[in-house]
Design a protein around this motif. Structure first.
Motif, PDB file in Angstrom:
ATOM      1  N   ARG A   1      -2.632  13.569  -3.043  1.00 22.23           N
ATOM      2  CA  ARG A   1      -1.968  14.478  -3.991  1.00 22.23           C
ATOM      3  C   ARG A   1      -2.988  15.019  -4.996  1.00 22.23           C
TER       4      ARG A   1
ATOM      5  N   SER B   1      -3.265   9.040  -1.615  1.00 23.75           N
ATOM      6  CA  SER B   1      -2.355   9.848  -0.789  1.00 23.75           C
ATOM      7  C   SER B   1      -2.848  11.275  -0.590  1.00 23.75           C
TER       8      SER B   1
ATOM      9  N   TYR C   1       0.844  -1.203   0.000  1.00 20.28           N
ATOM     10  CA  TYR C   1       0.000   0.000   0.000  1.00 20.28           C
ATOM     11  C   TYR C   1       0.879   1.254   0.000  1.00 20.28           C
ATOM     12  N   GLU C   2       1.932   1.233   0.815  1.00 21.74           N
ATOM     13  CA  GLU C   2       2.845   2.393   0.904  1.00 21.74           C
ATOM     14  C   GLU C   2       3.562   2.635  -0.427  1.00 21.74           C
TER      15      GLU C   2
ATOM     16  N   LEU D   1       1.193   4.396  -2.771  1.00 19.10           N
ATOM     17  CA  LEU D   1       1.026   5.800  -2.361  1.00 19.10           C
ATOM     18  C   LEU D   1       2.152   6.681  -2.888  1.00 19.10           C
ATOM     19  N   LYS D   2       3.373   6.148  -2.863  1.00 19.86           N
ATOM     20  CA  LYS D   2       4.549   6.950  -3.239  1.00 19.86           C
ATOM     21  C   LYS D   2       4.809   6.967  -4.740  1.00 19.86           C
TER      22      LYS D   2
ATOM     23  N   GLY E   1      -2.606   5.804  -6.533  1.00 20.75           N
ATOM     24  CA  GLY E   1      -1.774   6.300  -5.436  1.00 20.75           C
ATOM     25  C   GLY E   1      -1.961   7.789  -5.194  1.00 20.75           C
TER      26      GLY E   1
END
Length: 379
Positions: free
Chosen positions: A30, A28, A12-13, A16-17, A24
């Motif tokens: 953005r 997140s 998941y991380e 997100l990045k 993502g």
């Protein structure tokens, strides 16, 4: 055209990045659907449903303000679809559109003189056969056939508009009757479709395909173009650009003009219907109803859907939506929250008003979740 690749994978991380992942970006924060700075006040007029008591509705009166984006919210089974589809839509479709629908049990609906028609935009297919496609549904194909029938080569050969239709004899391939494919019946198995061995999927006969626009594209090539490509090719034709632009505006620039309707998803079919409404000359007095339009849509698609719905309301129309998606609920001008629970424990109006007012209503489940969502994402 623009899909079919793995953009990101991992935890998941990791998603997100990832800079290229739309999923993502929305997860997140953005990218996000902005909360409107101002809510529309509407026209000051309203449609009133009096004594609604179909299924679990508890003899309720509901006012739907016109000229606004109105959201009906509440837990599953609280009576939202009964109120909007079974009573309001069926009653107005019978009165305004002369449909043979039987509305649910209610006393009366007042204020119908303020609207000229009601349109239900759902996720059902735009057609049940491969003959139906975005071009035919939006009437874009009529303009394309007009263009081809006006070409010098068509005039010399005596071809009219019907020559470029794959639904009638004359210009179509008779081996497959304009389908572009042949159906092979299989005993005990689903039928199989194979490309036509005469036209090779082009749908037209050889003589029709010899007529070319600007010496390059024949009618089959045009049907195989994406909306984005057609925008460049036909930029000098305003009537065609109107339909193409609205298809592009709803985020469907990647689909092909002649793409069979059977290959379109529910969300794509719904946006094609929206684009057709956008391309019409607006009367500013239409009521659009949508039952959970965000079902199955990605966050980016929901964002596009919201922009399209806002455009319809900006033209003076009213959009009434049943919705659970908090991104759509937060941008609405007015909320009708139903509940408190589902089934026999539902059927009542818990709260009405602006999203900010619903957030302050302690007995509203929608208000509770909307309040924490706005605090988490927009504070």
């Amino acid at each position: 055209e623009h899909g079919g690749e793995v953009v990101a994978q991992g935890t998941y991380e990791d998603i997100l990045k990832h800079p290229d992942s739309l999923t993502g970006a929305y997860l997140s924060g953005r990218l996000k659907v902005p909360v409107p700075k101002q809510r529309r006040k509407g026209s000051g007029k309203a449609i009133q449903i009096l004594g609604a008591r179909e299924h679990n509705l508890k003899n309720i009166d509901v006012a739907i303000p016109l000229g606004r984006l109105v959201c009906i919210t509440g837990v599953s089974g609280s009576g939202k679809s009964t109120l909007m589809i079974e009573i309001l839509y069926k009653a107005l479709a019978r009165e305004l559109n002369r449909a043979k629908t039987k509305p649910g049990d209610h006393d009366a609906i007042k204020g119908t003189e303020y609207i000229d028609k009601i349109v239900n935009i759902d996720q059902s297919p735009i057609g049940r056969t491969p003959r139906s496609n975005p071009g035919t549904y939006t009437k874009l194909f009529d303009h394309i056939r007009d263009l081809f029938s006006d070409l010098p080569e068509s005039k010399i050969r005596g071809y009219d508009k019907s020559r470029f239709s794959f639904n009638v004899k004359g210009g179509r391939c008779e081996a497959c009757r304009g389908h572009g494919q042949l159906e092979i019946e299989m005993q005990f198995l689903p039928d199989v479709f194979v490309p036509c061995d005469v036209c090779h999927g082009d749908r037209y006969n050889r003589e029709t395909l010899q007529v070319r626009f600007k010496g390059e594209s024949n009618i089959a090539d045009v049907l195989d173009m994406t909306i984005d490509t057609a925008m460049e090719v036909f930029e000098a034709f305003p009537a065609m650009m109107r339909s193409l632009k609205t298809l592009q505006d709803v985020g469907l620039g990647y689909i092909r003009i002649g793409q069979p309707s059977t290959t379109l998803s529910g969300g794509e079919a719904q946006r094609i219907k929206l684009s057709r409404e956008l391309s019409k000359r607006s009367t500013g007095s239409t009521l659009y109803v949508l039952d959970e339009p965000s079902v199955g849509l990605h966050a980016a698609d929901v964002h596009k859907l919201i922009e399209v719905l806002q455009r319809l309301v900006d033209e003076g129309n009213t959009v009434l939506i049943i919705e659970h998606n908090l991104d759509i609920i937060k941008v609405s001008d007015y909320i009708i929250d139903m509940g408190p629970e589902g089934g026999d424990a539902g059927g009542e109006v818990i709260a009405v008003g602006l999203p900010e007012e619903i957030c302050k209503t302690p007995q509203s489940s929608t208000g509770e979740y909307l309040k924490s969502y706005l605090k988490q994402n927009h504070s």
